[in-house]
Design an enzyme around this catalytic site. Structure first.
Site, mmCIF file in Angstrom:
data_model
loop_
_atom_site.group_PDB
_atom_site.id
_atom_site.type_symbol
_atom_site.label_atom_id
_atom_site.label_comp_id
_atom_site.label_asym_id
_atom_site.label_seq_id
_atom_site.Cartn_x
_atom_site.Cartn_y
_atom_site.Cartn_z
ATOM 1 N N ASN A 47 -16.084 0.088 20.097
ATOM 2 C CA ASN A 47 -15.761 0.693 18.803
ATOM 3 C C ASN A 47 -14.259 0.871 18.601
ATOM 4 O O ASN A 47 -13.839 1.554 17.658
ATOM 5 C CB ASN A 47 -16.443 2.059 18.671
ATOM 6 C CG ASN A 47 -17.950 1.945 18.522
ATOM 7 O OD1 ASN A 47 -18.462 0.948 18.029
ATOM 8 N ND2 ASN A 47 -18.661 2.969 18.956
ATOM 9 N N HIS A 133 -26.631 9.288 11.425
ATOM 10 C CA HIS A 133 -26.467 9.316 12.877
ATOM 11 C C HIS A 133 -27.362 10.374 13.518
ATOM 12 O O HIS A 133 -27.686 11.401 12.916
ATOM 13 C CB HIS A 133 -25.000 9.601 13.212
ATOM 14 C CG HIS A 133 -24.662 9.408 14.648
ATOM 15 N ND1 HIS A 133 -24.658 10.443 15.554
ATOM 16 C CD2 HIS A 133 -24.323 8.297 15.347
ATOM 17 C CE1 HIS A 133 -24.327 9.975 16.748
ATOM 18 N NE2 HIS A 133 -24.115 8.682 16.648
ATOM 19 N N GLU A 175 -23.420 9.186 5.978
ATOM 20 C CA GLU A 175 -22.280 8.582 6.660
ATOM 21 C C GLU A 175 -21.467 7.769 5.659
ATOM 22 O O GLU A 175 -21.986 7.322 4.636
ATOM 23 C CB GLU A 175 -22.750 7.665 7.796
ATOM 24 C CG GLU A 175 -23.465 8.388 8.923
ATOM 25 C CD GLU A 175 -23.777 7.467 10.093
ATOM 26 O OE1 GLU A 175 -22.836 6.879 10.663
ATOM 27 O OE2 GLU A 175 -24.966 7.327 10.427
ATOM 28 N N SER A 179 -23.512 3.506 11.363
ATOM 29 C CA SER A 179 -23.152 3.048 12.705
ATOM 30 C C SER A 179 -23.971 1.867 13.195
ATOM 31 O O SER A 179 -23.483 1.075 14.009
ATOM 32 C CB SER A 179 -23.294 4.207 13.701
ATOM 33 O OG SER A 179 -24.622 4.708 13.716
ATOM 34 N N ASP A 204 -19.984 12.035 7.281
ATOM 35 C CA ASP A 204 -19.505 11.650 8.610
ATOM 36 C C ASP A 204 -18.898 10.255 8.470
ATOM 37 O O ASP A 204 -19.613 9.276 8.286
ATOM 38 C CB ASP A 204 -20.678 11.652 9.592
ATOM 39 C CG ASP A 204 -20.287 11.169 10.988
ATOM 40 O OD1 ASP A 204 -19.150 10.683 11.175
ATOM 41 O OD2 ASP A 204 -21.128 11.258 11.902
ATOM 42 N N HIS A 207 -16.934 5.759 11.401
ATOM 43 C CA HIS A 207 -16.662 4.323 11.505
ATOM 44 C C HIS A 207 -15.787 3.796 10.367
ATOM 45 O O HIS A 207 -15.529 2.597 10.298
ATOM 46 C CB HIS A 207 -17.982 3.558 11.564
ATOM 47 C CG HIS A 207 -18.802 3.908 12.760
ATOM 48 N ND1 HIS A 207 -18.652 3.297 13.980
ATOM 49 C CD2 HIS A 207 -19.772 4.853 12.926
ATOM 50 C CE1 HIS A 207 -19.497 3.830 14.850
ATOM 51 N NE2 HIS A 207 -20.189 4.773 14.233
ATOM 52 N N LYS A 236 -13.122 5.781 17.621
ATOM 53 C CA LYS A 236 -13.278 4.458 17.003
ATOM 54 C C LYS A 236 -11.907 3.945 16.558
ATOM 55 O O LYS A 236 -11.166 3.394 17.343
ATOM 56 C CB LYS A 236 -14.257 4.530 15.832
ATOM 57 C CG LYS A 236 -15.723 4.594 16.241
ATOM 58 C CD LYS A 236 -16.177 5.984 16.562
ATOM 59 C CE LYS A 236 -17.651 6.061 16.901
ATOM 60 N NZ LYS A 236 -18.036 7.431 17.315
#
Length: 384
Positions: A47, A133, A175, A179, A204, A207, A236
């Site tokens: 990541n 997640h 998110e 992910s 969140d 990423h 990440k």
């Protein structure tokens, strides 16, 4: 059934489904190359999206921080573990992302758990994207509030959930970049329907932060959305580890009183915070722009080269490029074949992803070169 019988039955069930997780000890696991068992592999599982984990400027910052502050923080931030370096990092993050305050956490998992546990009460409701997640869904499940999951990125379904009577407050959780699929949430639409029902939005962006948007400010900035709670992580795009919650001053003060994961955990080492400040400086610089542009070019090259493979390619413009195989054993076999040919790829299986969607979760980074992508494509076509 005894404890041992219970444990054995659970492990046997995972083995029978080709879903038993295992770890591989590696000599180097981030960056362009992964080294394991004295062999070097092209690394398509990390990541470390911007390739910053080995950046000399960031490494020096950690070393200098350790020399100045020691290797540990010495305690919780509420006792003695909150240093001037932690404070400086929080202030820089808040300024960068346009918030009044930032609070540091030891991991993204801890940050998500802490916020949901502190904010939600029995009379409240959480509406979460069903593909959020595990840290978000677990926290929501364990909280006393009502949990309702809406279909992935389905704003119409979300609106129906929010419209049903709720005696308390409503929190929408999603998110920025997902992910396991690498796709993005329609944050502007989600925020609009959330506000229509007087709810708060928690995003969140593990990423997306550092990787997309102006100066790497992430998914929310890119979509011109400012959620009440924004979680960013540092393992990440930043190439380090840890996390932060961005919020208003009053919410930060509230979390400092009631977020138990924050109150009762040892703070990250000051040296780590120093390294994160250096990483943030790179992310915001012209070098950061160049790394993001390079990553985007690699992603374009990869997606153009896999269109005719007999797998489902997820609708992703991010560094996460999953090839959905379907069958667990097939995904494991493909991952092993790719490793035998010098490409380290990880098979992701249920329960991490829904049943029937086992996949090769390929991640591209700015540390890769075009010839690395071409080699990956060559190996994939040879085993497709």
């Amino acid at each position: 059934m005894s404890w041992q019988e219970k444990i054995n039955a659970a492990l046997d069930a995972r083995r029978a489904a080709d879903a038993l997780r295992r770890r591989y000890p590696v000599a180097q696991g981030a960056g362009r190359w992964l080294v394991a068992d004295d062999r070097q592999y092209l690394n398509f599982s990390s990541n470390d999206y911007l390739g910053l984990s080995h950046h000399p400027q960031i490494i020096r910052a950690w070393q200098q921080g350790a020399e100045q502050f020691g290797i540990g923080s010495g305690g919780s931030g509420h006792v003695s573990g909150y240093s001037v370096v932690h404070q400086a990092l929080e202030e820089e993050l808040a300024e960068w992302l346009g918030y009044s305050r930032a609070l540091l956490f030891i991991s993204g998992f801890a940050a998500n758990q802490a916020v949901i546990a502190a904010m939600m009460a029995k009379e409240d409701r959480i509406a979460a994207d069903r593909l959020s997640h595990a840290s978000l869904l677990e926290a929501a499940s364990l909280s006393p509030s009502q949990l309702r999951r809406f279909a992935h990125n389905d704003v119409t379904h979300l609106a129906r959930l929010l419209a049903s009577p709720c005696p308390g407050q409503q929190m929408v959780v999603t998110e920025g970049v997902f992910s396991m699929d690498g796709d993005s949430a329609p944050l502007a639409e989600i925020q609009q329907v959330t506000q229509q029902h007087n709810g708060w939005l928690m995003v969140d962006d593990a990423h997306g932060t550092g990787v997309i948007g102006e100066q790497g400010r992430g998914s929310c900035w890119l979509q011109k959305v400012k959620p009440e709670l924004l979680v960013v992580t540092f393992g990440k795009g930043f190439g380090v580890s840890g996390a932060a919650v961005l919020c208003s001053s009053t919410v930060a003060d509230y979390l400092l009183q009631f977020a138990r994961h924050l109150i009762y955990s040892t703070s990250m080492p000051p040296a780590q915070a120093q390294a994160l400040r250096a990483s943030l400086a790179v992310i915001r610089s012209d070098e950061g722009d160049a790394r993001r542009e390079k990553l985007a070019a690699l992603i374009t090259r990869f997606r153009a080269g896999v269109q005719d493979l007999p797998f489902t390619l997820a609708d992703s413009c991010s560094a996460i490029q999953p090839l959905i195989v379907g069958d667990n054993s097939r995904a494991l076999q493909l991952a092993e074949k790719l490793r035998q040919q010098g490409c380290w790829v990880t098979a992701i299986r249920p329960p991490t992803v829904p049943a029937g969607t086992a996949r090769l979760r390929l991640t591209l980074t700015a540390a890769h070169e075009m010839q690395d992508i071409d080699r990956l494509l060559e190996v994939l076509h040879g085993n497709g």
